[in-house]
Design a protein around this motif. Structure first.
Motif, PDB file in Angstrom:
ATOM      1  N   PRO A 160       0.810  -1.216   0.000  1.00 40.11           N
ATOM      2  CA  PRO A 160       0.000   0.000   0.000  1.00 40.11           C
ATOM      3  C   PRO A 160       0.841   1.263   0.000  1.00 40.11           C
ATOM      4  N   ALA A 161       0.240   2.311  -0.547  1.00 43.08           N
ATOM      5  CA  ALA A 161       0.930   3.599  -0.622  1.00 43.08           C
ATOM      6  C   ALA A 161       0.815   4.329   0.712  1.00 43.08           C
ATOM      7  N   PRO A 162       1.919   4.903   1.224  1.00 39.19           N
ATOM      8  CA  PRO A 162       1.850   5.685   2.462  1.00 39.19           C
ATOM      9  C   PRO A 162       1.143   7.011   2.219  1.00 39.19           C
ATOM     10  N   PRO A 163       0.707   7.680   3.308  1.00 37.60           N
ATOM     11  CA  PRO A 163       0.896   7.296   4.712  1.00 37.60           C
ATOM     12  C   PRO A 163      -0.108   6.240   5.167  1.00 37.60           C
ATOM     13  N   LEU A 164       0.295   5.463   6.169  1.00 42.78           N
ATOM     14  CA  LEU A 164      -0.556   4.436   6.760  1.00 42.78           C
ATOM     15  C   LEU A 164      -0.834   4.792   8.212  1.00 42.78           C
ATOM     16  N   PRO A 165      -1.864   4.216   8.795  1.00 37.28           N
ATOM     17  CA  PRO A 165      -2.045   4.376  10.240  1.00 37.28           C
ATOM     18  C   PRO A 165      -0.818   3.845  10.977  1.00 37.28           C
ATOM     19  N   PRO A 166      -0.472   4.417  12.123  1.00 35.89           N
ATOM     20  CA  PRO A 166       0.770   4.033  12.805  1.00 35.89           C
ATOM     21  C   PRO A 166       0.807   2.578  13.251  1.00 35.89           C
ATOM     22  N   HIS A 167      -0.338   1.991  13.584  1.00 39.71           N
ATOM     23  CA  HIS A 167      -0.382   0.606  14.040  1.00 39.71           C
ATOM     24  C   HIS A 167      -1.030  -0.240  12.949  1.00 39.71           C
ATOM     25  N   THR A 168      -0.225  -0.578  11.944  1.00 41.17           N
ATOM     26  CA  THR A 168      -0.744  -1.289  10.776  1.00 41.17           C
ATOM     27  C   THR A 168       0.123  -2.486  10.440  1.00 41.17           C
ATOM     28  N   GLU A 169      -0.511  -3.632  10.307  1.00 39.79           N
ATOM     29  CA  GLU A 169       0.134  -4.822   9.752  1.00 39.79           C
ATOM     30  C   GLU A 169      -0.281  -4.918   8.289  1.00 39.79           C
ATOM     31  N   VAL A 170       0.686  -4.927   7.390  1.00 42.59           N
ATOM     32  CA  VAL A 170       0.406  -5.055   5.967  1.00 42.59           C
ATOM     33  C   VAL A 170       0.425  -6.536   5.601  1.00 42.59           C
ATOM     34  N   LEU A 171      -0.663  -6.989   5.013  1.00 44.90           N
ATOM     35  CA  LEU A 171      -0.803  -8.387   4.616  1.00 44.90           C
ATOM     36  C   LEU A 171      -0.932  -8.432   3.097  1.00 44.90           C
ATOM     37  N   LEU A 172       0.120  -8.892   2.421  1.00 42.10           N
ATOM     38  CA  LEU A 172       0.101  -8.991   0.962  1.00 42.10           C
ATOM     39  C   LEU A 172      -0.443 -10.358   0.577  1.00 42.10           C
ATOM     40  N   ALA A 173      -1.553 -10.369  -0.112  1.00 38.59           N
ATOM     41  CA  ALA A 173      -2.205 -11.628  -0.485  1.00 38.59           C
ATOM     42  C   ALA A 173      -3.091 -11.386  -1.683  1.00 38.59           C
ATOM     43  N   ARG A 174      -3.188 -12.393  -2.518  1.00 36.76           N
ATOM     44  CA  ARG A 174      -4.045 -12.329  -3.696  1.00 36.76           C
ATOM     45  C   ARG A 174      -5.111 -13.412  -3.587  1.00 36.76           C
ATOM     46  N   GLY A 175      -6.363 -13.030  -3.770  1.00 35.17           N
ATOM     47  CA  GLY A 175      -7.455 -13.993  -3.711  1.00 35.17           C
ATOM     48  C   GLY A 175      -7.502 -14.866  -4.944  1.00 35.17           C
ATOM     49  N   PRO A 176      -8.549 -15.670  -5.082  1.00 32.18           N
ATOM     50  CA  PRO A 176      -9.730 -15.671  -4.227  1.00 32.18           C
ATOM     51  C   PRO A 176      -9.493 -16.376  -2.895  1.00 32.18           C
ATOM     52  N   PHE A 177     -10.285 -15.961  -1.899  1.00 29.88           N
ATOM     53  CA  PHE A 177     -10.243 -16.557  -0.577  1.00 29.88           C
ATOM     54  C   PHE A 177     -11.572 -17.257  -0.303  1.00 29.88           C
ATOM     55  N   THR A 178     -11.517 -18.337   0.442  1.00 31.73           N
ATOM     56  CA  THR A 178     -12.740 -19.033   0.825  1.00 31.73           C
ATOM     57  C   THR A 178     -13.326 -18.403   2.085  1.00 31.73           C
ATOM     58  N   VAL A 179     -14.549 -18.778   2.392  1.00 34.84           N
ATOM     59  CA  VAL A 179     -15.174 -18.289   3.621  1.00 34.84           C
ATOM     60  C   VAL A 179     -14.380 -18.749   4.837  1.00 34.84           C
ATOM     61  N   ASP A 180     -13.889 -19.987   4.800  1.00 30.83           N
ATOM     62  CA  ASP A 180     -13.087 -20.480   5.926  1.00 30.83           C
ATOM     63  C   ASP A 180     -11.780 -19.700   6.045  1.00 30.83           C
ATOM     64  N   ASP A 181     -11.157 -19.379   4.900  1.00 33.04           N
ATOM     65  CA  ASP A 181      -9.944 -18.552   4.932  1.00 33.04           C
ATOM     66  C   ASP A 181     -10.211 -17.230   5.627  1.00 33.04           C
ATOM     67  N   GLU A 182     -11.293 -16.586   5.224  1.00 32.51           N
ATOM     68  CA  GLU A 182     -11.605 -15.265   5.768  1.00 32.51           C
ATOM     69  C   GLU A 182     -11.994 -15.342   7.246  1.00 32.51           C
ATOM     70  N   THR A 183     -12.715 -16.393   7.606  1.00 34.16           N
ATOM     71  CA  THR A 183     -13.089 -16.566   9.008  1.00 34.16           C
ATOM     72  C   THR A 183     -11.850 -16.757   9.869  1.00 34.16           C
ATOM     73  N   ASP A 184     -10.917 -17.582   9.393  1.00 37.33           N
ATOM     74  CA  ASP A 184      -9.677 -17.803  10.145  1.00 37.33           C
ATOM     75  C   ASP A 184      -8.877 -16.510  10.291  1.00 37.33           C
ATOM     76  N   LEU A 185      -8.823 -15.728   9.214  1.00 41.06           N
ATOM     77  CA  LEU A 185      -8.089 -14.468   9.288  1.00 41.06           C
ATOM     78  C   LEU A 185      -8.699 -13.533  10.325  1.00 41.06           C
ATOM     79  N   LEU A 186      -9.991 -13.392  10.310  1.00 39.04           N
ATOM     80  CA  LEU A 186     -10.658 -12.497  11.257  1.00 39.04           C
ATOM     81  C   LEU A 186     -10.440 -12.958  12.690  1.00 39.04           C
ATOM     82  N   ARG A 187     -10.479 -14.260  12.905  1.00 38.77           N
ATOM     83  CA  ARG A 187     -10.257 -14.787  14.254  1.00 38.77           C
ATOM     84  C   ARG A 187      -8.797 -14.650  14.679  1.00 38.77           C
TER      85      ARG A 187
END
Length: 248
Positions: A160-187
């Motif tokens: 992502p292009a700066p500026p970013l919020p100070p407390h940010t984890e950048v997660l580089l990933a390309r979909g598609p993602f499954t519902v289980d993938d997304e649920t696991d990420l949120l948890r």
């Protein structure tokens, strides 16, 4: 029947339309990409990369390359490109249409908070959660940079292009993602609010289903309105019909 079709691309629908047109005899298809993704997938037909120089530059390209039909199949939030395409089509008299998949609609159990912009999304966040998953793309994160009291996971295909919020984890990933993938990420990231744009389509919808599973609020940035009088095709078959190519 158009002999040369220019597709302003970058979406799944643009890729599908290019493949269908390229497979037909007597139709030249050119796909134009903005160049924001460094490794775009292969496309059928001819490909150009880069901007046109606004509506005037696009109009000149339509004339110089004898384009018979213009298809705006850009992202639903590419408002500037869409406006330029509509203006260039008017100036040149080239028939144009907008290929745009329908937006999402909420279902039972969804906790959606529609907002008109990224800045409005940022304003809504403090009242909804403390740990935020941002899936709004790599541009525009500056709208959240002032939220020093929140923690973010920003997911995008490219850094992502700066500026970013100070407390940010950048997660580089390309979909598609499954519902289980997304649920696991949120948890796993202990996310308590999701921010996304109403891009529509099935490919990126699993995150909404995952948020529903976990009863999480979703801040949904709504789409800009299409240009007045635009011909809208919700899918590739509809676009083919509007191009006069709906039946072999």
């Amino acid at each position: 029947m158009p002999a040369h079709v220019l597709i302003l691309g970058g979406t799944t629908e643009a890729r599908e339309l290019a493949a269908v047109l390229a497979a037909r005899g007597g139709v030249r298809v050119t796909s134009s990409l903005a160049g924001r993704v460094t490794r775009p997938g292969a496309l059928a037909g001819e490909v150009r990369v880069g901007g046109f120089g606004g509506a005037e530059g696009l109009a000149a390209w339509l004339r110089d390359h004898r384009v018979d039909a213009l298809v705006d199949a850009t992202h639903p939030f590419a408002g500037t490109i869409t406006a330029n395409a509509a203006r260039a089509a008017r100036e040149t008299g080239v028939p144009a249409l907008v290929l745009r998949r329908p937006g999402w609609t909420p279902g039972p159990g969804d906790r959606w908070h529609p907002v008109p912009s990224l800045s409005a999304a940022a304003d809504a966040l403090p009242a909804l959660g403390r740990r935020v998953l941002l899936t709004t793309g790599r541009l525009g994160l500056a709208a959240f940079a002032h939220l020093t009291g929140l923690e973010f996971v920003a997911r995008s295909v490219e850094p992502p292009a700066p500026p970013l919020p100070p407390h940010t984890e950048v997660l580089l990933a390309r979909g598609p993602f499954t519902v289980d993938d997304e649920t696991d990420l949120l948890r796993d990231r202990r996310v308590d609010v999701l921010v996304t744009k109403d891009s529509g389509g099935a490919a990126t919808a699993p995150k909404l289903t995952a948020a529903r599973r976990l009863a999480l609020p979703v801040v949904l940035v709504t789409r800009p309105a299409p240009p007045p009088g635009a011909r809208i095709a919700p899918d590739v078959p509809s676009a083919l019909d509007l191009l006069g190519l709906g039946s072999d």
